[in-house]
Design an enzyme around this catalytic site. Structure first.
Site, PDB file in Angstrom:
ATOM      1  N   LYS A  91      48.418  16.549 -76.009  1.00  0.00           N
ATOM      2  CA  LYS A  91      47.209  15.950 -75.391  1.00  0.00           C
ATOM      3  C   LYS A  91      47.190  14.602 -76.263  1.00  0.00           C
ATOM      4  O   LYS A  91      46.518  13.351 -75.861  1.00  0.00           O
ATOM      5  CB  LYS A  91      46.133  16.659 -75.256  1.00  0.00           C
ATOM      6  N   ASN A 102      34.773  33.765 -83.423  1.00  0.00           N
ATOM      7  CA  ASN A 102      35.208  34.471 -82.043  1.00  0.00           C
ATOM      8  C   ASN A 102      34.727  36.000 -82.323  1.00  0.00           C
ATOM      9  O   ASN A 102      34.310  36.420 -81.113  1.00  0.00           O
ATOM     10  CB  ASN A 102      36.560  34.664 -82.078  1.00  0.00           C
ATOM     11  N   ILE A 123      52.356  15.286 -60.951  1.00  0.00           N
ATOM     12  CA  ILE A 123      51.950  13.711 -61.618  1.00  0.00           C
ATOM     13  C   ILE A 123      53.200  13.368 -62.316  1.00  0.00           C
ATOM     14  O   ILE A 123      53.156  12.172 -62.616  1.00  0.00           O
ATOM     15  CB  ILE A 123      50.931  13.870 -62.592  1.00  0.00           C
ATOM     16  N   THR A 181      50.167  24.637 -60.166  1.00  0.00           N
ATOM     17  CA  THR A 181      51.010  25.624 -60.985  1.00  0.00           C
ATOM     18  C   THR A 181      50.353  26.793 -60.944  1.00  0.00           C
ATOM     19  O   THR A 181      49.380  26.997 -60.162  1.00  0.00           O
ATOM     20  CB  THR A 181      51.037  24.853 -62.421  1.00  0.00           C
ATOM     21  N   THR A 236      54.454  17.367 -68.553  1.00  0.00           N
ATOM     22  CA  THR A 236      53.293  17.276 -67.768  1.00  0.00           C
ATOM     23  C   THR A 236      52.328  16.309 -68.688  1.00  0.00           C
ATOM     24  O   THR A 236      51.710  15.440 -67.937  1.00  0.00           O
ATOM     25  CB  THR A 236      52.619  18.654 -67.338  1.00  0.00           C
ATOM     26  N   TYR A 264      50.205  22.039 -77.571  1.00  0.00           N
ATOM     27  CA  TYR A 264      49.384  21.552 -76.758  1.00  0.00           C
ATOM     28  C   TYR A 264      48.478  20.413 -77.133  1.00  0.00           C
ATOM     29  O   TYR A 264      48.628  19.205 -76.679  1.00  0.00           O
ATOM     30  CB  TYR A 264      48.435  22.619 -76.252  1.00  0.00           C
ATOM     31  N   THR A 273      40.644  16.458 -74.950  1.00  0.00           N
ATOM     32  CA  THR A 273      40.312  17.695 -75.784  1.00  0.00           C
ATOM     33  C   THR A 273      40.040  17.500 -77.555  1.00  0.00           C
ATOM     34  O   THR A 273      40.403  16.333 -77.910  1.00  0.00           O
ATOM     35  CB  THR A 273      41.398  18.779 -75.882  1.00  0.00           C
ATOM     36  N   ASP A 274      39.016  18.089 -77.833  1.00  0.00           N
ATOM     37  CA  ASP A 274      38.783  17.895 -79.316  1.00  0.00           C
ATOM     38  C   ASP A 274      39.790  18.569 -80.272  1.00  0.00           C
ATOM     39  O   ASP A 274      39.845  18.169 -81.463  1.00  0.00           O
ATOM     40  CB  ASP A 274      37.577  18.690 -79.543  1.00  0.00           C
ATOM     41  N   GLU A 275      40.814  18.985 -79.789  1.00  0.00           N
ATOM     42  CA  GLU A 275      41.983  19.736 -80.367  1.00  0.00           C
ATOM     43  C   GLU A 275      42.941  18.882 -80.812  1.00  0.00           C
ATOM     44  O   GLU A 275      43.582  18.952 -81.903  1.00  0.00           O
ATOM     45  CB  GLU A 275      42.665  20.819 -79.714  1.00  0.00           C
TER      46      GLU A 275
HETATM   47  P1  NAD Z   1      43.530  24.402 -66.003  1.00  0.00           P
HETATM   48  O1  NAD Z   1      44.804  24.912 -66.533  1.00  0.00           O
HETATM   49  O2  NAD Z   1      42.514  25.295 -65.546  1.00  0.00           O
HETATM   50  O3  NAD Z   1      43.749  23.406 -64.629  1.00  0.00           O
HETATM   51  C1  NAD Z   1      44.824  22.468 -64.887  1.00  0.00           C
HETATM   52  C2  NAD Z   1      45.037  21.914 -63.330  1.00  0.00           C
HETATM   53  O4  NAD Z   1      46.271  21.133 -63.227  1.00  0.00           O
HETATM   54  C3  NAD Z   1      45.897  23.224 -62.558  1.00  0.00           C
HETATM   55  O5  NAD Z   1      45.108  23.108 -61.237  1.00  0.00           O
HETATM   56  C4  NAD Z   1      47.094  22.923 -62.248  1.00  0.00           C
HETATM   57  O6  NAD Z   1      47.898  23.424 -61.281  1.00  0.00           O
HETATM   58  C5  NAD Z   1      47.088  21.373 -62.294  1.00  0.00           C
HETATM   59  N1  NAD Z   1      48.537  20.850 -62.838  1.00  0.00           N
HETATM   60  C6  NAD Z   1      49.022  21.186 -63.891  1.00  0.00           C
HETATM   61  N2  NAD Z   1      50.424  20.626 -63.931  1.00  0.00           N
HETATM   62  C7  NAD Z   1      50.269  19.546 -63.052  1.00  0.00           C
HETATM   63  C8  NAD Z   1      51.209  18.809 -62.815  1.00  0.00           C
HETATM   64  N3  NAD Z   1      52.329  18.330 -63.199  1.00  0.00           N
HETATM   65  N4  NAD Z   1      50.928  17.633 -61.585  1.00  0.00           N
HETATM   66  C9  NAD Z   1      49.813  18.097 -60.875  1.00  0.00           C
HETATM   67  N5  NAD Z   1      48.868  19.128 -61.537  1.00  0.00           N
HETATM   68  C10 NAD Z   1      49.211  19.724 -62.441  1.00  0.00           C
HETATM   69  O7  NAD Z   1      43.202  23.492 -67.042  1.00  0.00           O
HETATM   70  P2  NAD Z   1      41.494  23.206 -67.456  1.00  0.00           P
HETATM   71  O8  NAD Z   1      41.002  24.102 -68.358  1.00  0.00           O
HETATM   72  O9  NAD Z   1      40.676  23.076 -66.290  1.00  0.00           O
HETATM   73  O10 NAD Z   1      41.619  21.728 -68.108  1.00  0.00           O
HETATM   74  C11 NAD Z   1      41.384  20.360 -67.284  1.00  0.00           C
HETATM   75  C12 NAD Z   1      41.675  19.338 -68.191  1.00  0.00           C
HETATM   76  O11 NAD Z   1      40.537  19.481 -69.350  1.00  0.00           O
HETATM   77  C13 NAD Z   1      42.973  19.467 -69.357  1.00  0.00           C
HETATM   78  O12 NAD Z   1      43.352  17.876 -69.142  1.00  0.00           O
HETATM   79  C14 NAD Z   1      42.647  19.964 -70.390  1.00  0.00           C
HETATM   80  O13 NAD Z   1      43.430  19.467 -71.539  1.00  0.00           O
HETATM   81  C15 NAD Z   1      41.099  19.243 -70.738  1.00  0.00           C
HETATM   82  N6  NAD Z   1      40.254  20.136 -71.363  1.00  0.00           N
HETATM   83  C16 NAD Z   1      39.980  21.442 -71.256  1.00  0.00           C
HETATM   84  C17 NAD Z   1      39.123  22.231 -71.956  1.00  0.00           C
HETATM   85  C18 NAD Z   1      38.729  23.762 -71.681  1.00  0.00           C
HETATM   86  O14 NAD Z   1      37.856  24.295 -72.493  1.00  0.00           O
HETATM   87  N7  NAD Z   1      39.245  24.222 -70.647  1.00  0.00           N
HETATM   88  C19 NAD Z   1      38.379  21.396 -73.152  1.00  0.00           C
HETATM   89  C20 NAD Z   1      38.552  20.067 -72.965  1.00  0.00           C
HETATM   90  C21 NAD Z   1      39.567  19.317 -72.419  1.00  0.00           C
HETATM   91  O1  DAU Z   2      38.843  23.155 -77.906  1.00  0.00           O
HETATM   92  C1  DAU Z   2      39.053  22.743 -76.361  1.00  0.00           C
HETATM   93  C2  DAU Z   2      40.349  23.548 -75.953  1.00  0.00           C
HETATM   94  O2  DAU Z   2      39.785  24.770 -75.684  1.00  0.00           O
HETATM   95  C3  DAU Z   2      41.087  23.155 -74.776  1.00  0.00           C
HETATM   96  O3  DAU Z   2      41.537  21.679 -75.039  1.00  0.00           O
HETATM   97  C4  DAU Z   2      42.076  24.058 -74.130  1.00  0.00           C
HETATM   98  O4  DAU Z   2      42.481  23.504 -72.800  1.00  0.00           O
HETATM   99  C5  DAU Z   2      41.525  25.179 -73.983  1.00  0.00           C
HETATM  100  O5  DAU Z   2      42.347  26.210 -73.669  1.00  0.00           O
HETATM  101  C6  DAU Z   2      40.632  25.785 -75.160  1.00  0.00           C
HETATM  102  O6  DAU Z   2      41.583  26.092 -76.235  1.00  0.00           O
HETATM  103  P1  DAU Z   2      41.381  27.523 -77.146  1.00  0.00           P
HETATM  104  O7  DAU Z   2      42.684  27.700 -77.614  1.00  0.00           O
HETATM  105  O8  DAU Z   2      40.257  27.254 -78.119  1.00  0.00           O
HETATM  106  O9  DAU Z   2      40.869  28.639 -76.190  1.00  0.00           O
HETATM  107  P2  DAU Z   2      41.222  29.966 -75.936  1.00  0.00           P
HETATM  108  O10 DAU Z   2      40.320  30.408 -74.960  1.00  0.00           O
HETATM  109  O11 DAU Z   2      42.750  30.337 -75.678  1.00  0.00           O
HETATM  110  O12 DAU Z   2      40.892  30.755 -77.145  1.00  0.00           O
HETATM  111  C7  DAU Z   2      39.558  30.669 -77.670  1.00  0.00           C
HETATM  112  C8  DAU Z   2      39.572  31.320 -79.243  1.00  0.00           C
HETATM  113  O13 DAU Z   2      39.748  32.696 -78.760  1.00  0.00           O
HETATM  114  C9  DAU Z   2      40.640  30.749 -79.971  1.00  0.00           C
HETATM  115  O14 DAU Z   2      40.271  30.951 -81.475  1.00  0.00           O
HETATM  116  C10 DAU Z   2      41.913  31.968 -79.992  1.00  0.00           C
HETATM  117  C11 DAU Z   2      40.998  33.135 -79.852  1.00  0.00           C
HETATM  118  N1  DAU Z   2      41.806  34.089 -78.689  1.00  0.00           N
HETATM  119  C12 DAU Z   2      42.186  33.808 -77.407  1.00  0.00           C
HETATM  120  C13 DAU Z   2      42.695  34.554 -76.524  1.00  0.00           C
HETATM  121  C14 DAU Z   2      43.108  34.250 -75.325  1.00  0.00           C
HETATM  122  C15 DAU Z   2      41.646  35.612 -79.087  1.00  0.00           C
HETATM  123  O15 DAU Z   2      41.284  35.847 -80.261  1.00  0.00           O
HETATM  124  N2  DAU Z   2      42.296  36.459 -78.285  1.00  0.00           N
HETATM  125  C16 DAU Z   2      42.802  35.896 -77.133  1.00  0.00           C
HETATM  126  O16 DAU Z   2      43.296  36.883 -76.291  1.00  0.00           O
END
Ligand code: NAD
Ligand code: DAU
Length: 351
Positions: A162, A257, A62, A38, A102, A158, A132-134
């Site tokens: 999850k 933040n 998936i 994606t 998804t 979101y 995720t913790d969310e």
């Molecule tokens: P990301 O958005 O960077 O990557 C997601 C990947 O999934 C991409 O490569 C995308 O192409 C692929 N994807 C999306 N839809 C798909 C589909 N239908 N079929 C196959 N592939 C698909 O995400 P991330 O930040 O690396 O997060 C990875 C996992 O960890 C997620 O499940 C997310 O909920 C979880 N998570 C993320 C965080 C965080 O802070 N980023 C924290 C806790 C948990």
């Molecule tokens: O807690 C785990 C989660 O953390 C994961 O499950 C999600 O996949 C991941 O995207 C992340 O979610 P958040 O919403 O916490 O992350 P984000 O980076 O989008 O935002 C972090 C904090 O900053 C949140 O309180 C929103 C704020 N923010 C974010 C953006 C993008 C801003 O103030 N300005 C911004 O432009």
């Protein structure tokens, strides 16, 4: 021991760190990276390991159960680490259906394909779901933490998607006996994070002298973990975690933040050689995110006490490494913001 391990979402941020770790550390494993590519998937994240003999890439969705069935058969998959998801909260507010499709239906299709292929022979099999913790909702200010017993209370589309996927994973264990594990992790940061998330977006904007949009008053709190510490936890839990359990993973590292943004600004300005405070004028307070959860904070005691994991990267050190990585890899950011990265797959894989 040989294994055929399916990692979904391996072209994304966390997935690419997990794939790299597994490919390099376990030469006897065949690592199948399944990703739809994606907007969030970027195979250039894995350029350094794509020629390894134990690495295979499969472009697939998936939600497409027929393709999943074929992939389980073709590679004789005996373990799954499931990271593929729509991951950005703001996008889920704009388009919740894609998240339900998804994150919920895609996870269900993957569970069903694993159950069918393993067909009751659970010996040595593992379905590990990354969450995720969310899902736990929001905490008030103060000393309360999410534990594995905290009731699910998701607020955004979101986190609702999850939470739903976590329930399906548990249901497949409780109903069919599928050997599942779930982990719920806090906010990750580090190299290869898509520049829509707070930290890489703000680094990119600082280097391009663009505004830094802080939602609301910047008072929301997140618990930040360096992505390689998460990948290390995933490796450990995949191999040593107990079936049917869930584990919280967190950095024990809460930041408001606005305080994080100020630290990010001073770190980036210092590395760029700008006088102290140069980029503070870029801070722009904008409308708050709808349903913005006030605070997340993880109690990771279970993981520490049962499996001996704790974060190894101090936040200031991790942030410094992260800022340097993005500044030294400006092309990686420019390829994304210009859309050029979308051609990488065609150029590399359709020879
Ligand atoms: P990301 O958005 O960077 O990557 C997601 C990947 O999934 C991409 O490569 C995308 O192409 C692929 N994807 C999306 N839809 C798909 C589909 N239908 N079929 C196959 N592939 C698909 O995400 P991330 O930040 O690396 O997060 C990875 C996992 O960890 C997620 O499940 C997310 O909920 C979880 N998570 C993320 C965080 C965080 O802070 N980023 C924290 C806790 C948990
Ligand atoms: O807690 C785990 C989660 O953390 C994961 O499950 C999600 O996949 C991941 O995207 C992340 O979610 P958040 O919403 O916490 O992350 P984000 O980076 O989008 O935002 C972090 C904090 O900053 C949140 O309180 C929103 C704020 N923010 C974010 C953006 C993008 C801003 O103030 N300005 C911004 O432009």
């Amino acid at each position: 021991m040989q294994r055929n391990l399916l990692i979904t979402g391996g072209a994304g941020f966390i997935g690419s760190h997990v794939v790299r770790r597994m490919v390099e550390k376990y030469p006897d494993y065949r690592i199948v990276n399944l990703d739809k590519l994606t907007y969030a998937g970027n195979l250039s994240n894995l350029q350094d390991i794509e020629e390894y003999p134990n690495y295979v890439f499969e472009r697939a969705d998936i939600c497409d159960i027929e393709t999943l069935r074929a992939i389980f058969r073709r590679y004789q998959i005996d373990g799954v680490i499931h990271l593929a998801a729509e991951s950005h909260v703001d996008r889920s507010i704009a388009d919740p259906f894609t998240f339900a499709r998804t994150n919920v239906l895609g996870t269900l299709a993957l569970l069903q394909a694993a159950k069918e292929y393993w067909n009751g022979d659970w010996n040595g099999k593992r379905f590990y779901h990354i969450s995720t913790d969310e899902v736990y909702g929001a905490l008030p200010l103060g000393g309360e933490f999410f534990t594995e017993q905290t009731k699910y209370d998701p607020h955004s589309p979101y986190s609702a998607s999850k939470a739903s996927s976590d329930h399906f994973v548990r249901a497949f264990h409780d109903t069919y006996g599928l050997p599942t594990i779930i982990t719920n992790c806090s906010n990750n940061y580090g190299p290869y994070q898509f520049p829509e998330k707070l930290i890489p977006l703000f680094i990119d904007n600082i280097r391009n002298r663009k505004p830094l949009p802080v939602y609301g008053r910047g008072e929301n709190i997140r618990d930040w973990l360096y992505v390689e510490d998460h990948a290390r936890a995933i490796d450990l839990i995949f191999h040593k975690g107990k079936i049917a359990e869930s584990y919280n993973i967190g950095g024990c590292n809460e930041w408001r933040n606005i305080d994080l943004v100020k630290l990010l600004i001073s770190t980036t300005d210092r590395i760029l050689g700008n006088p102290e405070g140069t980029s503070e004028s870029l801070i722009t307070y904008v409308a708050d995110r709808a349903g913005h959860d006030l605070r997340y904070a993880i109690d990771a005691r279970k993981l520490r006490e049962e499996l001996g994991w704790s974060p190894s990267v101090q936040f200031e050190e991790g942030l410094e490494k992260t800022v340097k990585w993005y500044l030294e890899n400006g092309n990686w950011l420019d390829d994304i913001t210009s859309g050029r990265y979308l051609n990488y797959y065609e150029e590399r894989y359709k020879r």
